[in-house]
Motif scaffolding. Sequence first.
Motif, PDB file in Angstrom:
ATOM      1  N   LEU A 160       0.809  -1.214   0.000  1.00 30.11           N
ATOM      2  CA  LEU A 160       0.000   0.000   0.000  1.00 30.11           C
ATOM      3  C   LEU A 160       0.842   1.264   0.000  1.00 30.11           C
ATOM      4  CD1 LEU A 160      -2.793  -1.057   2.524  1.00 30.11           C
ATOM      5  CD2 LEU A 160      -2.924  -0.953   0.022  1.00 30.11           C
ATOM      6  N   LEU A 182      -0.966  -4.451   4.922  1.00 26.49           N
ATOM      7  CA  LEU A 182      -1.089  -5.808   4.392  1.00 26.49           C
ATOM      8  C   LEU A 182      -0.074  -6.717   5.070  1.00 26.49           C
ATOM      9  CD1 LEU A 182      -1.400  -4.968   0.581  1.00 26.49           C
ATOM     10  CD2 LEU A 182      -3.257  -5.522   2.170  1.00 26.49           C
ATOM     11  N   SER A 187      -4.249  -6.178  -2.281  1.00 24.42           N
ATOM     12  CA  SER A 187      -5.382  -5.254  -2.342  1.00 24.42           C
ATOM     13  C   SER A 187      -5.606  -4.850  -3.792  1.00 24.42           C
ATOM     14  CB  SER A 187      -5.093  -4.019  -1.482  1.00 24.42           C
ATOM     15  OG  SER A 187      -6.171  -3.091  -1.560  1.00 24.42           O
ATOM     16  N   ALA A 206     -13.479  -2.090  -4.058  1.00 28.87           N
ATOM     17  CA  ALA A 206     -12.227  -2.377  -3.367  1.00 28.87           C
ATOM     18  C   ALA A 206     -12.256  -3.798  -2.824  1.00 28.87           C
ATOM     19  CB  ALA A 206     -12.014  -1.391  -2.218  1.00 28.87           C
ATOM     20  N   ALA A 208      -9.552  -6.714  -0.575  1.00 28.86           N
ATOM     21  CA  ALA A 208      -8.294  -6.929   0.123  1.00 28.86           C
ATOM     22  C   ALA A 208      -8.301  -8.310   0.761  1.00 28.86           C
ATOM     23  CB  ALA A 208      -8.060  -5.854   1.180  1.00 28.86           C
ATOM     24  N   PHE A 211      -5.199  -8.498   5.717  1.00 28.67           N
ATOM     25  CA  PHE A 211      -4.802  -7.134   6.073  1.00 28.67           C
ATOM     26  C   PHE A 211      -5.114  -6.884   7.545  1.00 28.67           C
ATOM     27  CE2 PHE A 211      -9.226  -6.951   4.929  1.00 28.67           C
ATOM     28  CZ  PHE A 211      -9.795  -6.011   5.786  1.00 28.67           C
TER      29      PHE A 211
END
Length: 268
Positions: A160, A182, A187, A206, A208, A211
């Motif tokens: 990220l 993460l 992601s 979105a 992920a 995380f």
Amino acid sequence: HGVRVTASRLAAALRLDPGAVTFEKLRVDALDGVFLGRARLAGYRRLSVEGALSGFSISALGRLRVETARIPWSGRVSGPVKLDAGISATRIEGARVDAELVVSPEDGARPMEGQVTLSYDQKDGWLRFADSRLRTPATRVEFSGALGQRLDFDLRTTDLGDPLAAAAAFSENAPASLPVSLENGSSSFRGSVEGWLDAPRIAGRAAAANFRYEKRLFQRLDAEVDLTPAALRVRSLALERDGARVEGRGEIALAGWKPAETSPFSAS
């Protein structure tokens, strides 16, 4: 806003014709790279330039758009470019720039590679991208559209820090850190950015995996979101942690990308 470029070397074969000046075998050394091409000034009012960039640094080019941009990636930009513009006594008017650029990685903490096709029209001020893509060791992004209007993109990352650095590079209002990290995870975001990067609206889906948020480890997130500096709207949410699954939607007020101190949160 004007852009100042300092050339360490400029050379050309000059040809004078009635009503025009042509610069053949034009070479300009600037921004850590070299431009080779041809330029013509017609009627002392119209400038056209055509040629190719070679080895221009990403960081130097980024500062042409935003002088204070902090560019963390390392790479070199090459490819054909065209410029057509009107020339007055004090400025360039009605400029149009087209470029098909290849980004080659070089040694550094965040080497970058990819291909970018762009056009800039001074009359409307928009920077437009045709189908383009960029990649770092941890991140891949594909994008098209107009910066300042609507830019569609598909982003996938295992770090990220890359998207956070991208926001910080071109906006002084970007958050300095994220409340999410993460852990051997990934992601993705597929959606659009509308408006300028100092106050954009970001909308899309979105996702992920693996995380951590506020010291809690989650296995999966899938959400449809609408984000501005003033509000986060989650239109749908699926969240998994330790075998439990939560679904819902919600909204929270923000102040400069962060939850406002008196922010009401509504969820269902």
